[in-house]
Design a protein around this motif. Structure first.
Motif, mmCIF file in Angstrom:
data_model
loop_
_atom_site.group_PDB
_atom_site.id
_atom_site.type_symbol
_atom_site.label_atom_id
_atom_site.label_comp_id
_atom_site.label_asym_id
_atom_site.label_seq_id
_atom_site.Cartn_x
_atom_site.Cartn_y
_atom_site.Cartn_z
ATOM 1 N N THR A 15 30.578 33.251 41.576
ATOM 2 C CA THR A 15 31.203 34.578 41.572
ATOM 3 C C THR A 15 30.274 35.598 42.250
ATOM 4 O O THR A 15 29.063 35.399 42.297
ATOM 5 C CB THR A 15 31.462 35.020 40.126
ATOM 6 O OG1 THR A 15 30.233 34.906 39.413
ATOM 7 C CG2 THR A 15 32.521 34.148 39.464
ATOM 8 N N VAL A 37 30.723 39.451 38.593
ATOM 9 C CA VAL A 37 32.164 39.641 38.392
ATOM 10 C C VAL A 37 32.859 38.289 38.168
ATOM 11 O O VAL A 37 33.263 37.604 39.101
ATOM 12 C CB VAL A 37 32.767 40.404 39.588
ATOM 13 C CG1 VAL A 37 34.254 40.624 39.372
ATOM 14 C CG2 VAL A 37 32.055 41.746 39.760
ATOM 15 N N PHE A 39 35.723 37.481 36.646
ATOM 16 C CA PHE A 39 37.172 37.218 36.725
ATOM 17 C C PHE A 39 37.535 36.558 38.050
ATOM 18 O O PHE A 39 38.637 36.070 38.220
ATOM 19 C CB PHE A 39 38.005 38.485 36.446
ATOM 20 C CG PHE A 39 38.047 39.518 37.541
ATOM 21 C CD1 PHE A 39 38.812 39.318 38.688
ATOM 22 C CD2 PHE A 39 37.339 40.715 37.410
ATOM 23 C CE1 PHE A 39 38.860 40.288 39.691
ATOM 24 C CE2 PHE A 39 37.385 41.680 38.405
ATOM 25 C CZ PHE A 39 38.146 41.462 39.551
ATOM 26 N N GLY A 44 39.701 32.690 35.707
ATOM 27 C CA GLY A 44 39.684 34.117 35.413
ATOM 28 C C GLY A 44 38.603 34.592 34.457
ATOM 29 O O GLY A 44 38.620 35.748 34.061
ATOM 30 N N SER A 45 37.649 33.710 34.097
ATOM 31 C CA SER A 45 36.588 34.202 33.209
ATOM 32 C C SER A 45 35.312 33.385 33.316
ATOM 33 O O SER A 45 35.295 32.282 33.868
ATOM 34 C CB SER A 45 37.033 34.214 31.742
ATOM 35 O OG SER A 45 36.780 32.957 31.133
ATOM 36 N N LEU A 288 37.238 47.562 40.318
ATOM 37 C CA LEU A 288 37.105 46.243 39.677
ATOM 38 C C LEU A 288 38.040 46.143 38.474
ATOM 39 O O LEU A 288 37.902 46.897 37.502
ATOM 40 C CB LEU A 288 35.659 46.029 39.223
ATOM 41 C CG LEU A 288 34.661 45.806 40.359
ATOM 42 C CD1 LEU A 288 33.229 45.853 39.828
ATOM 43 C CD2 LEU A 288 34.927 44.463 41.047
ATOM 44 N N LEU A 289 38.976 45.184 38.522
ATOM 45 C CA LEU A 289 39.988 45.048 37.474
ATOM 46 C C LEU A 289 39.476 44.162 36.335
ATOM 47 O O LEU A 289 39.946 43.054 36.115
ATOM 48 C CB LEU A 289 41.272 44.474 38.078
ATOM 49 C CG LEU A 289 42.015 45.448 39.004
ATOM 50 C CD1 LEU A 289 43.048 44.724 39.847
ATOM 51 C CD2 LEU A 289 42.675 46.562 38.199
ATOM 52 N N VAL A 290 38.483 44.695 35.612
ATOM 53 C CA VAL A 290 37.808 43.908 34.574
ATOM 54 C C VAL A 290 38.480 44.052 33.214
ATOM 55 O O VAL A 290 39.302 44.950 32.998
ATOM 56 C CB VAL A 290 36.330 44.330 34.450
ATOM 57 C CG1 VAL A 290 35.563 44.010 35.722
ATOM 58 C CG2 VAL A 290 36.228 45.810 34.104
ATOM 59 N N SER A 294 33.918 43.597 29.410
ATOM 60 C CA SER A 294 33.128 44.099 30.545
ATOM 61 C C SER A 294 32.775 45.564 30.302
ATOM 62 O O SER A 294 31.674 46.017 30.640
ATOM 63 C CB SER A 294 33.921 43.989 31.852
ATOM 64 O OG SER A 294 34.275 42.658 32.110
ATOM 65 N N ASP A 325 35.486 38.913 32.049
ATOM 66 C CA ASP A 325 36.844 38.531 32.469
ATOM 67 C C ASP A 325 37.572 39.715 33.094
ATOM 68 O O ASP A 325 36.962 40.764 33.334
ATOM 69 C CB ASP A 325 37.640 37.841 31.338
ATOM 70 C CG ASP A 325 38.132 38.776 30.249
ATOM 71 O OD1 ASP A 325 37.743 39.961 30.241
ATOM 72 O OD2 ASP A 325 38.919 38.317 29.380
ATOM 73 N N GLY A 326 38.883 39.528 33.356
ATOM 74 C CA GLY A 326 39.632 40.542 34.097
ATOM 75 C C GLY A 326 40.773 41.127 33.285
ATOM 76 O O GLY A 326 41.111 40.653 32.188
ATOM 77 N N ARG A 328 43.850 40.971 33.772
ATOM 78 C CA ARG A 328 45.008 40.074 33.617
ATOM 79 C C ARG A 328 45.239 39.738 32.148
ATOM 80 O O ARG A 328 46.385 39.620 31.702
ATOM 81 C CB ARG A 328 44.747 38.765 34.382
ATOM 82 C CG ARG A 328 45.840 37.719 34.224
ATOM 83 C CD ARG A 328 45.364 36.318 34.578
ATOM 84 N NE ARG A 328 44.501 35.774 33.534
ATOM 85 C CZ ARG A 328 43.806 34.653 33.642
ATOM 86 N NH1 ARG A 328 43.835 33.963 34.752
ATOM 87 N NH2 ARG A 328 43.046 34.221 32.644
#
Ligand code: PMP
Length: 359
Positions: A15, A37, A39, A44-45, A288-290, A294, A325-326, A328
């Motif tokens: 990552t 990062v 995700f 996704g983690s 960043l879509l964390v 996070s 993770d993100g 999502r």
């Protein structure tokens, strides 16, 4: 790395380490603030790494039989998603026991990957027969070929981070040159990381201190309500309180969480509000879509740096924050929707409203 990967498991880990320059500037930091990062890993983690490692180790030991084995695991969701991904590819069945507080998005991802999901009461103590751990054990006793890989006790959990996450961070920091506009010690000076099982922080710490920089400061982040922080006086005020953030904090000390004070130098407590505000800051400022933990890690870092002005104000020191993770996993959660959809109207939103009101 070959260009065509054999399967999604080969896209686990590796990552990016991304500068959080705008957040650093907002908080007056002179040190480099860098986010790992996670995700961006295939499932996704950060937990994809241990799922892959635990499955591969069990295969080597002859403990898994394709078409027969049923992998059963108590998790807060992300280890389950990693396991379900690995097992979808390799042909094992999966049952995940998941406390009720964990998001519907995690359950949906698990079921999409073919896993069965059993929900358990969040308030059940870890050693109660009703907890996610208790129910997993009960199922394992009864289900033929059932096996618990046990992230709480499996050495492949911290080891996966010692072998992959830690070295990736070290390599990125060492190989990025110091320039006049971007000064760098080219060492990892500080790592800040939340703890659930504690595998991530324990493994990364060992990689840092054994192979890279014995003086690297490793800071653990523990949510209010949990008991993982040391000294335990840090936990006393809020012990047992409910917290919404998922994946970090526990009511027992997992075996894989190092209690060696030379591995984890310091602990810092965080609360839900500051964590979720920090998630929003990472989205708005860094794109960043964390996920929620996070935000815990970032808010813990910023609190710690307030105390450690010697580090915050030193140009070139590298402070790494693990972003596990993100978003999502949390898109339907109130803490996210209330900030994303129902926050204060921005000046631009007000301008739009004015334009649309004009005849
Ligand atoms: N954040 C999230 C979202 C997680 O799912 C986990 C795993 N429980 C962690 C942080 C903590 O990782 P670890 O179990 O390695 O301490």
């Amino acid at each position: 790395m070959p260009q065509i990967l054999n399967n999604a498991l080969e896209a686990v880990g590796n990552t990016p380490l991304i500068r959080l320059d705008k957040v650093a500037k907002l908080h007056g930091l002179k040190c480099n603030l860098l986010g790992k990062v996670e995700f961006m890993s295939a499932g996704g983690s950060v937990k994809d790494r241990i799922a892959k490692a635990m499955v591969e180790a069990a295969e080597k030991e002859g403990k898994l039989v394709p078409g027969k084995s049923v992998v059963i695991e108590p998790t807060s969701g992300n280890t389950g998603i990693g396991l379900a991904m690995a097992c979808a590819i390799k042909g094992y069945s999966v049952i995940i026991t998941l406390p009720n507080k964990m998001s519907l998005e995690k359950e949906a991802a698990l079921r999409a990957l073919g896993a069965e999901v059993v929900r358990t009461p969040t308030e059940a103590a870890w050693d109660s027969p009703q907890s996610h751990i208790g129910i997993a054990r009960k199922l394992q006793k009864e289900i033929p070929y059932g096996i618990i890989l046990d992230q709480y006790g499996n050495i492949n959990n911290p080891l996966a981070h010692e072998i992959t996450t830690g070295p990736e961070i070290i390599e990125a920091v060492k190989s990025t040159p110091s320039t006049s506009s971007r000064v760098s010690s080219q060492k990892v000076d500080v790592v800040v990381c939340g703890a659930g099982t504690g595998g991530t922080i324990s493994g990364i710490s060992r990689a840092m201190k054994k192979t890279h920089n014995k003086d690297c400061i490793v800071v653990g982040v523990d949510p209010d309500g949990s008991i993982l922080a040391i000294p335990s006086s840090l936990n006393r005020k809020t012990e047992g309180d409910a917290y919404v953030v998922e994946g970090i904090g526990y009511d027992f000390i997992p075996d894989v969480l190092s209690r060696d004070p030379t591995d984890i130098d310091e602990w810092i407590k965080t609360n839900d509000t500051e964590a979720f505000d920090a998630v929003q800051a990472l989205m708005r400022n860094e794109g960043l879509l964390v996920g929620g933990s996070s935000g815990s890690a970032l808010s813990g870092t910023l609190k710690w740096l307030k105390r450690r002005k010697d580090i915050a104000e030193t140009l070139g020191l590298n402070v790494v924050v693990i972003l596990p993770d993100g978003i999502r996993n949390y898109m339907s959660k109130d803490w996210f929707l209330s900030r994303a959809l129902h926050g204060e109207p921005t000046p631009l939103a007000q301008a739009i409203a004015r334009v649309l009101q004009e005849p």
